[in-house]
Scaffold this motif. Structure first.
Motif, short mmCIF file in Angstrom:
data_model
loop_
_atom_site.label_atom_id
_atom_site.label_comp_id
_atom_site.label_asym_id
_atom_site.label_seq_id
_atom_site.Cartn_x
_atom_site.Cartn_y
_atom_site.Cartn_z
N GLN A 1 -19.18 -10.53 0.14
CA GLN A 1 -18.36 -11.06 -1.01
C GLN A 1 -17.51 -10.09 -1.68
N LEU A 2 -18.00 -8.84 -2.00
CA LEU A 2 -17.37 -7.73 -2.51
C LEU A 2 -15.88 -7.68 -1.79
N THR A 3 -16.16 -7.55 -0.33
CA THR A 3 -15.04 -7.31 0.68
C THR A 3 -14.05 -8.44 0.49
N ASP A 4 -14.52 -9.70 0.51
CA ASP A 4 -13.58 -10.83 0.36
C ASP A 4 -12.75 -10.61 -1.17
N LYS A 5 -13.52 -10.25 -2.17
CA LYS A 5 -12.69 -10.15 -3.48
C LYS A 5 -11.84 -9.18 -3.52
N ALA A 6 -12.07 -7.89 -2.70
CA ALA A 6 -11.21 -6.57 -2.53
C ALA A 6 -9.90 -7.28 -1.71
N VAL A 7 -9.92 -8.15 -0.73
CA VAL A 7 -8.86 -8.67 -0.03
C VAL A 7 -8.24 -9.46 -0.88
N ARG A 8 -8.77 -10.32 -1.64
CA ARG A 8 -8.18 -11.46 -2.35
C ARG A 8 -7.39 -10.85 -3.55
N ALA A 9 -7.65 -9.44 -3.93
CA ALA A 9 -7.26 -8.90 -5.20
C ALA A 9 -6.09 -8.16 -4.61
N ALA A 10 -6.06 -7.45 -3.39
CA ALA A 10 -5.07 -6.96 -2.93
C ALA A 10 -4.01 -7.71 -2.57
N VAL A 11 -4.29 -8.91 -1.93
CA VAL A 11 -3.26 -9.76 -1.46
C VAL A 11 -2.34 -10.34 -2.68
N THR A 12 -3.41 -10.67 -3.74
CA THR A 12 -2.46 -11.17 -4.90
C THR A 12 -1.68 -10.22 -5.84
N SER A 13 -2.11 -8.85 -5.75
CA SER A 13 -1.25 -7.87 -6.53
C SER A 13 -0.33 -7.40 -5.54
N ALA A 14 -0.37 -7.49 -4.11
CA ALA A 14 0.74 -7.15 -3.27
C ALA A 14 1.95 -8.16 -3.53
N GLY A 15 1.71 -9.34 -3.89
CA GLY A 15 2.52 -10.24 -4.28
C GLY A 15 3.33 -9.95 -5.71
N VAL A 16 2.46 -9.46 -6.39
CA VAL A 16 3.27 -8.91 -7.78
C VAL A 16 3.96 -7.89 -7.65
N LEU A 17 3.62 -6.64 -6.80
CA LEU A 17 3.98 -5.64 -6.63
C LEU A 17 5.39 -5.49 -5.87
N LEU A 18 5.12 -6.70 -4.93
CA LEU A 18 6.65 -6.72 -4.15
C LEU A 18 7.72 -7.19 -5.24
N VAL A 19 7.36 -8.15 -6.10
CA VAL A 19 8.35 -8.44 -7.11
C VAL A 19 8.71 -7.43 -8.09
N VAL A 20 7.79 -6.48 -8.37
CA VAL A 20 7.83 -5.07 -8.98
C VAL A 20 9.16 -4.32 -8.42
#
Lengths: 177, 348
Positions: free
Chosen positions: B224-243
């Motif tokens: 579950q921790l790994t799943d949450k890490a993946v979800r967080a990384a994917v979500t923040s990747a979208g933000v950082l691409l906009v940045v």
């Protein structure tokens, strides 16, 4: 109550889809773990001294770029990019689907343009021949940018041209960003 | 005209990164610049190591729950403060404690917007950049005041309690959020004292959240921790691409002098400055409402920072305004989505 395009859960039902999803998640998890580990080593080293962490900044830069681009490509497949869903929620389903197709096709074209410019930047870097981390060519790090944008373009194109059943609209409380 | 087209494109659901890329490409073509320069800002994204705080804090949020500190502490405590009306000593004590707890709890929520604002302002106004740590610490005071002031409004208090009451009860039963509040206070003290930078805070918070939930409370498995890490990384990747794309946008606005010309046209004076502050505040609240804390800051900051600075507004003050504005917008969204409490009584 908002309506949302069903995400790519459908493709995860077949073995190929499952394999791709697993590879994507594994890649992102590995990149995330690596960047955290390197950042931890760097911060501990810089705070307590004694550890040679000069390489860490370059490594974090490269890993962060890869994490962003791989994560963005994954997000495109899961429709995870930030979108505003004002108009599509105001129209009937048929019109909303057309608007969604239009938005995905627009995103595909933009991604393709970015992939093209990314490729040009990589080719330029290939001519310069700069290296980081002692011997890693910079173009090898930058190559993820056009590759990821190309994957994003393909995925948005697939969503834009997908047959209607893929656009099942579901009613979902508070799912919009 | 182009702005209207882009707004329409945004409204029909084109991803934000694509709209920003279209805006930048249009700007580059109008300024007769090489469009390939757009990619440079994406390539250099990794050079801003401080941005690593974004996936780290997203990871913390994924483990603890979205808007955890907002849900677990700020609104419930503020709601309690709203119920204790009058000026007796216990009421004053509750309100002071609310301000303290809300300020500390919201501090970690504001790490990401502070880091993003700093990254954007370094490009939009290179000579007036502010440190993310100073910005965060300065923003804590008005944020805490806003939280308590909002809680004292009867309607808001009732809505907040109806939504977050269950979280508050859970917090009382388990006591775990007390641990998290303690950690938040310690981390913020370390930032105020200058012992830790925001990236350190994000690292410690991520490790804290993972270790406590997996090894101490056994709430999460490693999978579950790994799943949450993946979800967080994917979500923040979208933000950082906009940045990354917004950095090019900020650079072109700065280099082309577009906003400088606009502010010259507006003129200088108290009236103009007040009008700017009003419009900027409304933009920020709207940005926070529509896009959330992160994207709201990324999209609005490049527009208002150069104009504000040219009108003589302090750079740190602009940063605080950005953070508080998007937070108010985000909080408004939470309250709009919240159902009214049964019986209709706002704080009954």
């Amino acid at each position: 109550m908002t309506r949302d395009v069903h995400d790519s859960a459908g493709q995860a039902n077949d073995p190929t889809g499952k394999l791709i999803a697993a590879l994507e998640s594994g890649s992102v998890a590995c990149l995330f773990a690596m960047v955290v580990l390197v950042a931890l080593v760097k911060q501990v080293g810089s705070h307590f001294g004694g550890l040679p962490v000069g390489w860490a900044d370059d490594a974090i830069s490269a890993l962060l770029l890869w994490l962003v681009m791989v994560g963005s490509a994954v997000a495109a497949g899961r429709l995870g990019h930030y979108r505003v869903r004002v108009i599509e929620s105001l129209f009937p389903t048929g019109v909303a689907v057309v608007l969604m197709r239009l938005s995905f096709l627009t995103a595909a074209v933009v991604s393709l343009v970015l992939a093209w410019y990314g490729l040009r930047a990589v080719l330029l870097e290939l001519e310069f021949g700069r290296v980081v981390l002692d011997r890693v060519p910079l173009w090898a790090i930058y190559v993820i940018v056009p590759a990821a944008f190309a994957v994003m373009a393909a995925r948005f194109l697939a969503f834009g041209l997908a047959p209607s059943p893929v656009f099942r609209l579901r009613e979902d409380k508070g799912s919009g960003r | 005209m182009i702005g209207l087209v882009l707004l329409l494109v945004l409204a029909i659901g084109v991803p934000v990164f694509a709209v920003v890329a279209m805006a930048v490409l249009t700007g580059f073509l109008q300024a007769e610049l090489e469009p390939a320069l757009l990619i440079i800002s994406v390539l250099e994204l990794g050079d801003q190591v401080q941005l690593l705080a974004v996936p780290l804090m997203s990871f913390v949020a994924a483990i603890l729950g979205r808007d955890y500190y907002l849900n677990s502490w700020i609104l419930p405590i503020s709601s309690m403060a709203g119920e204790n009306s009058g000026l007796n000593p216990s009421s004053i004590a509750v309100r002071l404690l609310s301000a303290l707890a809300s300020g500390c709890a919201v501090g970690l929520t504001m790490v990401i917007p502070a880091v993003l604002y700093t990254a954007i302002s370094e490009v939009a106004a290179p000579r007036h950049s502010v440190s993310a740590e100073v910005l965060l610490v300065t923003a804590l005071i008005p944020v805490a005041l806003v939280a308590v002031a909002a809680a004292c409004m009867p309607g808001l208090g009732g809505r907040a309690r109806s939504v977050f009451g269950s979280v508050s009860v859970a917090a009382e039963r388990t006591g775990r959020p007390l641990w998290d509040l303690g950690a938040a206070i310690l981390l913020l003290v370390a930032v105020v004292a200058g012992w830790l930078a925001l990236l350190d805070v994000a690292l410690v918070a991520a490790i804290w959240a993972a270790v406590t939930r997996v090894l101490v409370f056994h709430e999460l498995s490693w999978q579950q921790l790994t799943d949450k890490a993946v979800r967080a990384a994917v979500t923040s990747a979208g933000v950082l691409l906009v940045v990354g794309l917004s950095l090019a946008w900020a650079a072109i606005l700065h280099d082309a002098g577009t906003l400088q010309a606009l502010s010259d046209g507006i003129g200088r004076g108290t009236g103009q400055t007040l009008a700017f502050l009003l419009v900027a505040s409304l933009l920020l609240v709207a940005g926070g409402f529509v896009f959330g804390l992160q994207i709201g800051v990324v999209l609005i900051a490049p527009l208002i920072v150069p104009v504000g600075l040219s009108l003589g507004v302090d750079a740190l003050g602009l940063g605080v305004m950005c953070l508080v504005g998007v937070l108010l917008g985000r909080g408004s969204l939470a309250l709009v989505r919240a159902p009214l409490p049964e019986g209709g009584g706002p704080t009954s």
